[in-house]
Scaffold this active site. Structure first.
Site, mmCIF file in Angstrom:
data_model
loop_
_atom_site.group_PDB
_atom_site.id
_atom_site.type_symbol
_atom_site.label_atom_id
_atom_site.label_comp_id
_atom_site.label_asym_id
_atom_site.label_seq_id
_atom_site.Cartn_x
_atom_site.Cartn_y
_atom_site.Cartn_z
ATOM 1 N N HIS A 160 46.715 45.557 43.782
ATOM 2 C CA HIS A 160 46.394 43.799 43.790
ATOM 3 C C HIS A 160 44.549 43.566 42.949
ATOM 4 O O HIS A 160 44.805 43.992 42.358
ATOM 5 C CB HIS A 160 45.557 44.726 45.352
ATOM 6 N N CYS A 176 44.654 52.878 44.568
ATOM 7 C CA CYS A 176 45.460 52.112 44.704
ATOM 8 C C CYS A 176 44.518 51.083 42.427
ATOM 9 O O CYS A 176 43.944 51.817 41.950
ATOM 10 C CB CYS A 176 44.966 50.532 45.132
#
Length: 200
Positions: A160, A176
């Site tokens: 992301h 992440c």
């Protein structure tokens, strides 16, 4: 005079030493001094920033084929590599990576969903570690997922963007992989649902 000999380096010795230093691998020249960041980096007192140069890679050692395209994330060099299905497009992006080894997951997965303007809910373990975090953050400038997110087949794991550009090139996430918003926007347009992903 005490009888001790004093070593005076010759020009040849100086040049030889300089050449040896320049031939040292980039990894050995990486600065790993403590720095601090906020947000996801609140898990520790300091983070480590990678200032070594990136290098392009060939896809063959990592994938059998480029079906649906391929993404390789190198946790050590903090870089994300992308190859299109036809092999004509190759991209290399600096990234943020998990803050600690226990938050790091390696192996093969794939993109299962793409969201522009993602919302965010911290996982139960994140809220346990950071009880002051909100249980929900809508899309926008305060969202830690930035402007775009590629959801992986592993629960809670994503590639992301981030509005906090200080995180890129650092160990600063809860698991992440983060990119600059302009880079995730470009990758979002290139990657498909089904794109294969390998974290090493």
């Amino acid at each position: 005079m005490t009888g001790r000999s004093v070593f005076t380096p010759s020009r040849r010795a100086f040049l030889a030493g300089g050449a040896a230093l320049l031939s040292t691998p980039a990894l050995a020249q990486t600065y790993n001094g403590p720095q601090t960041t906020r947000g996801e980096g609140d898990l520790t007192q300091g983070v480590r920033r990678n200032v070594s140069s990136f290098r392009s890679l060939d896809w063959q050692p990592y994938f059998d084929n480029l079906s649906n395209g391929a993404i390789l994330v190198d946790i050590t060099s903090r870089a994300l590599h992308y190859w299109s299905a036809d092999g004509a497009t190759y991209k290399l992006y600096p990234s943020s990576v998990p803050l600690t080894e226990d938050l790091t997951r390696r192996g093969r997965t794939r993109v299962v969903r793409k969201i522009e303007g993602p919302d965010w809910r911290p996982t139960p373990s994140m809220l346990k570690r950071n009880p002051d975090w909100p249980p929900y953050v809508p899309p926008g400038p305060n969202n830690p997922l930035g402007t775009h997110a590629l959801y992986l087949s592993w629960t809670y794991y994503r590639i992301h963007g981030t509005h906090d550009t200080r995180k890129i090139g650092r160990q600063s996430s809860n698991g992440c992989i983060g990119l600059y918003n302009e880079h995730i926007s470009e990758l979002f347009a290139l990657a498909k649902v089904g794109t294969q992903v390998l974290l090493i």
